[in-house]
Write an enzyme that holds these catalytic residues in place. Structure first.
Site, mmCIF file in Angstrom:
data_model
loop_
_atom_site.group_PDB
_atom_site.id
_atom_site.type_symbol
_atom_site.label_atom_id
_atom_site.label_comp_id
_atom_site.label_asym_id
_atom_site.label_seq_id
_atom_site.Cartn_x
_atom_site.Cartn_y
_atom_site.Cartn_z
ATOM 1 N N GLU A 164 10.135 19.846 -24.253
ATOM 2 C CA GLU A 164 9.414 20.250 -22.869
ATOM 3 C C GLU A 164 9.864 21.452 -22.288
ATOM 4 O OE1 GLU A 164 6.722 18.703 -22.011
ATOM 5 O OE2 GLU A 164 6.612 16.478 -23.076
ATOM 6 N N ASN A 215 0.017 20.847 -20.470
ATOM 7 C CA ASN A 215 -0.507 20.595 -21.450
ATOM 8 C C ASN A 215 -0.468 21.256 -22.714
ATOM 9 O OD1 ASN A 215 -1.121 18.045 -20.337
ATOM 10 N ND2 ASN A 215 -3.259 18.700 -19.751
ATOM 11 N N LYS A 241 8.096 23.486 -12.793
ATOM 12 C CA LYS A 241 6.869 22.355 -12.864
ATOM 13 C C LYS A 241 6.651 22.149 -11.226
ATOM 14 C CE LYS A 241 5.332 17.836 -13.545
ATOM 15 N NZ LYS A 241 5.534 16.790 -14.678
ATOM 16 N N ARG A 257 0.777 -1.310 0.245
ATOM 17 C CA ARG A 257 -0.081 0.041 0.024
ATOM 18 C C ARG A 257 0.877 1.175 0.095
ATOM 19 N NH1 ARG A 257 -2.348 -3.178 3.360
ATOM 20 N NH2 ARG A 257 -4.359 -4.333 2.382
ATOM 21 N N LYS A 270 3.121 11.874 -10.969
ATOM 22 C CA LYS A 270 2.208 10.827 -11.492
ATOM 23 C C LYS A 270 2.870 9.650 -12.032
ATOM 24 C CE LYS A 270 0.014 14.052 -14.544
ATOM 25 N NZ LYS A 270 -0.728 13.926 -15.885
ATOM 26 N N HIS A 296 0.027 19.638 -26.079
ATOM 27 C CA HIS A 296 0.047 18.267 -25.817
ATOM 28 C C HIS A 296 -1.474 17.798 -26.568
ATOM 29 C CE1 HIS A 296 3.533 18.540 -23.243
ATOM 30 N NE2 HIS A 296 3.485 17.202 -23.011
ATOM 31 N N GLU A 311 -4.197 17.790 -10.684
ATOM 32 C CA GLU A 311 -4.487 18.459 -12.035
ATOM 33 C C GLU A 311 -6.099 18.572 -12.364
ATOM 34 O OE1 GLU A 311 -3.385 15.427 -15.202
ATOM 35 O OE2 GLU A 311 -2.145 17.212 -16.150
ATOM 36 N N HIS A 321 -0.651 14.769 -28.414
ATOM 37 C CA HIS A 321 -1.111 13.403 -28.257
ATOM 38 C C HIS A 321 -1.854 12.918 -29.582
ATOM 39 C CE1 HIS A 321 -1.066 14.056 -23.427
ATOM 40 N NE2 HIS A 321 0.132 13.486 -24.106
ATOM 41 N N HIS A 331 7.850 11.461 -27.718
ATOM 42 C CA HIS A 331 6.840 12.303 -27.323
ATOM 43 C C HIS A 331 7.078 13.726 -27.360
ATOM 44 C CE1 HIS A 331 3.908 14.109 -24.351
ATOM 45 N NE2 HIS A 331 4.858 14.413 -23.775
ATOM 46 N N ARG A 376 -2.417 23.239 -13.223
ATOM 47 C CA ARG A 376 -1.595 22.047 -13.920
ATOM 48 C C ARG A 376 -1.703 21.961 -15.431
ATOM 49 N NH1 ARG A 376 0.675 17.059 -10.463
ATOM 50 N NH2 ARG A 376 1.815 15.614 -12.029
HETATM 51 N N1 LIG Z 1 5.014 11.100 -14.782
HETATM 52 C C1 LIG Z 1 4.953 12.039 -15.620
HETATM 53 O O1 LIG Z 1 4.370 12.904 -15.277
HETATM 54 C C2 LIG Z 1 5.679 11.874 -17.050
HETATM 55 C C3 LIG Z 1 5.689 13.139 -17.655
HETATM 56 C C4 LIG Z 1 6.275 13.133 -18.958
HETATM 57 C C5 LIG Z 1 6.507 11.947 -19.526
HETATM 58 N N2 LIG Z 1 6.296 10.744 -18.791
HETATM 59 C C6 LIG Z 1 6.359 9.337 -19.178
HETATM 60 O O2 LIG Z 1 7.726 9.274 -19.899
HETATM 61 C C7 LIG Z 1 8.062 8.229 -20.589
HETATM 62 C C8 LIG Z 1 9.213 8.937 -21.535
HETATM 63 O O3 LIG Z 1 10.288 9.043 -20.905
HETATM 64 P P1 LIG Z 1 11.724 9.007 -21.425
HETATM 65 O O4 LIG Z 1 11.655 9.902 -22.759
HETATM 66 O O5 LIG Z 1 12.626 9.320 -20.592
HETATM 67 O O6 LIG Z 1 11.875 7.534 -22.170
HETATM 68 P P2 LIG Z 1 12.857 6.193 -21.705
HETATM 69 O O7 LIG Z 1 12.476 5.826 -20.048
HETATM 70 O O8 LIG Z 1 12.042 5.000 -22.583
HETATM 71 O O9 LIG Z 1 14.051 6.306 -21.946
HETATM 72 C C9 LIG Z 1 14.402 6.538 -23.592
HETATM 73 C C10 LIG Z 1 15.556 5.889 -23.826
HETATM 74 O O10 LIG Z 1 16.715 6.477 -23.368
HETATM 75 C C11 LIG Z 1 17.508 5.463 -22.809
HETATM 76 N N3 LIG Z 1 18.299 6.147 -21.713
HETATM 77 C C12 LIG Z 1 17.751 6.474 -20.442
HETATM 78 N N4 LIG Z 1 18.692 7.300 -19.985
HETATM 79 C C13 LIG Z 1 19.713 7.205 -20.513
HETATM 80 C C14 LIG Z 1 21.196 7.755 -20.532
HETATM 81 N N5 LIG Z 1 21.501 8.573 -19.442
HETATM 82 N N6 LIG Z 1 22.109 7.608 -21.557
HETATM 83 C C15 LIG Z 1 21.846 6.778 -22.798
HETATM 84 N N7 LIG Z 1 20.461 6.227 -22.830
HETATM 85 C C16 LIG Z 1 19.649 6.659 -21.863
HETATM 86 C C17 LIG Z 1 16.593 4.337 -22.352
HETATM 87 O O11 LIG Z 1 17.077 3.077 -21.995
HETATM 88 C C18 LIG Z 1 15.589 4.369 -23.328
HETATM 89 O O12 LIG Z 1 15.992 3.685 -24.388
HETATM 90 C C19 LIG Z 1 6.701 8.033 -21.447
HETATM 91 O O13 LIG Z 1 6.175 6.853 -21.021
HETATM 92 C C20 LIG Z 1 5.797 9.212 -20.869
HETATM 93 O O14 LIG Z 1 4.605 8.831 -20.524
HETATM 94 C C21 LIG Z 1 5.653 10.776 -17.414
HETATM 95 ZN ZN LIG Z 2 4.907 16.136 -22.481
#
Ligand SMILES: NC(=O)c1ccc[n+]([C@@H]2O[C@H](COP(=O)([O-])OP(=O)(O)OC[C@H]3O[C@@H](n4cnc5c(N)ncnc54)[C@H](O)[C@@H]3O)[C@@H](O)[C@H]2O)c1
Ligand SMILES: [Zn+2]
Length: 375
Positions: free
Chosen positions: A198, A258, A240, A134, A156, A261, A250, A265, A278, A254
């Site tokens: 971003e 977007n 942020k 939990r 999130k 976005h 949100e 999206h 993204h 917040r």
């Molecule tokens: N929680 C939130 O508020 C929030 C906000 C925005 C995005 N997200 C989520 O984040 C995700 C996207 O995140 P992302 O773009 O970091 O993708 P990811 O975590 O898939 O990383 C992208 C790639 O980079 C590689 N990588 C990571 N760190 C590295 C480093 N230091 N050196 C070399 N390679 C590295 C990873 O292995 C992967 O192949 C999506 O699923 C999205 O929904 C969440």
């Molecule tokens: Zn985004």
């Protein structure tokens, strides 16, 4: 950073001071610690924040190969769980693998997970932490620019469902976020660029100085110069953190996050999440939002041009020439920003200013999409 030291009459290189940003959410605010070299100081930073002594690190094979040695040196003897990252691994099976390891190691309520990776590792590990027993503590150590400026802050967490992105999740604020700008030096250029869009979003909606700073230092940013990167990351995080503190779940403020976005999206959905990172889709989405603003007389054409120029300079972006306006409108209608049939739409009103409206019609969206280059 070079500076002149009068006492010794030598040029000395001073490290950038580290920075701390507080995210003021109830019941417990948390710190975002930002500093070049922070990965090596992770043990001390966790101790300083009072994070429990029982810690388990979760990372991906890719990230661990690059940064694992440094992480293991900073946290000797910490158990490590590796789960694959990338969007296609952001599902419940990855969470399940973390549960399995935690149960086997008899990890109890007082423990903390440390997520070392990009947004996928952060979201998956955070969801495991939110639900195991939990809820146990989570510390984010983001390794992509996108995760450093966006996903690590705000609480999130969650995973995708085969029928849709981020459909399963929770709000679970971290205990601590540790950002080391040196970690993104190993990031592929395209992933790095995706994170920069971003940053441009924060600048365009909330800070002209951040927008200008990115514009002034595109070259140094891509070189991952930590002296240039750190203030850009820190200002993004501060924006942020401020938005999250005003609107943890949100419902109102917040929404500014977007910006770009709605169309972003839509673009990801119609290309089945394959063509665009993204951030790249958000790059196009911001251009659409700027055209909507200009069409309404709410944004000066010169400010739209400034945004378009910056986005182009960060580019290249994958092409949209084969994508239709009708399918974009359809996808945007399905997006979750439609509340009670009304689309909440974030408009930039100048570089660094924004407002949220709920009366954007299909016709003006169609015109904006056409001006950006959709068929
Ligand atoms: N929680 C939130 O508020 C929030 C906000 C925005 C995005 N997200 C989520 O984040 C995700 C996207 O995140 P992302 O773009 O970091 O993708 P990811 O975590 O898939 O990383 C992208 C790639 O980079 C590689 N990588 C990571 N760190 C590295 C480093 N230091 N050196 C070399 N390679 C590295 C990873 O292995 C992967 O192949 C999506 O699923 C999205 O929904 C969440
Ligand atoms: Zn985004």
């Amino acid at each position: 950073m070079l500076s002149y030291h009068p006492l010794s009459a030598h040029i000395v290189v001073l490290p950038l001071p580290s920075e701390q940003i507080l995210v003021q959410v109830p019941p417990r605010p948390y710190a975002v610690e930002i500093g070049a070299g922070h990965l090596a100081r992770l043990g001390a930073l966790l101790d300083g924040a009072g994070v429990g002594r029982r810690r388990v690190l979760v990372s991906s094979p890719t990230v661990w190969r690059i940064h694992g040695d440094a992480a293991a040196a900073a946290l000797p003897d910490i158990p490590v769980i590796l789960v694959p990252d990338g969007e296609r691994h952001k599902h419940l099976q990855s969470v399940s693998r973390i549960y399995d390891a935690l149960v086997k190691q008899q990890i109890d309520r007082g423990a903390a997970l440390v997520g070392l990776g990009g947004g996928v590792i952060g979201d998956v590990t955070g969801f495991a932490a939110a639900t195991y027993l939990r809820g146990i503590d989570i510390v984010h150590v983001p390794t992509t620019l996108l995760a450093q400026v966006d996903s690590a802050i705000g609480g999130k967490v969650g995973v995708n469902h085969p029928l849709g992105k981020n459909l399963i999740g929770a709000f679970h604020q971290p205990r601590l976020v540790v950002i080391d700008p040196l970690l993104v030096a190993s990031l592929p250029r395209r992933e790095f660029r995706a994170g920069l869009y971003e940053v441009v979003k924060y600048g365009m909606t909330s800070s002209r100085s951040l927008f200008d700073r990115v514009g002034r230092s595109v070259k140094e940013l891509f070189k991952r110069d930590p002296d240039v990167l750190q203030p850009v990351i820190a200002e993004s995080c501060a924006i942020k953190a401020d938005v999250v503190a005003r609107d943890e779940r949100e419902s109102g403020p917040r929404r500014v996050l977007n910006f770009g976005h709605t169309a972003g999206h839509g673009l990801e959905a119609i290309t089945k999440y394959k063509r665009f990172r993204h951030g790249e889709a958000v790059g196009y989405g911001m251009l659409v939002a700027a055209e909507v603003g200009v069409g309404r007389g709410q944004l000066a054409p010169s400010d739209r041009d400034a945004l378009a120029t910056l986005i182009r300079r960060l580019g290249p972006l994958p092409s949209i020439a084969d994508l239709g306006i009708a399918e974009m409108l359809e996808a945007m209608r399905r997006d979750k920003k439609v509340v009670d049939g009304r689309l909440h739409y974030v408009l930039a009103t100048s570089v660094g200013e924004h407002k949220v409206v709920d009366d954007v019609g299909e016709q003006e969206l169609a015109e904006a999409l056409a001006r950006v280059g959709f068929r």
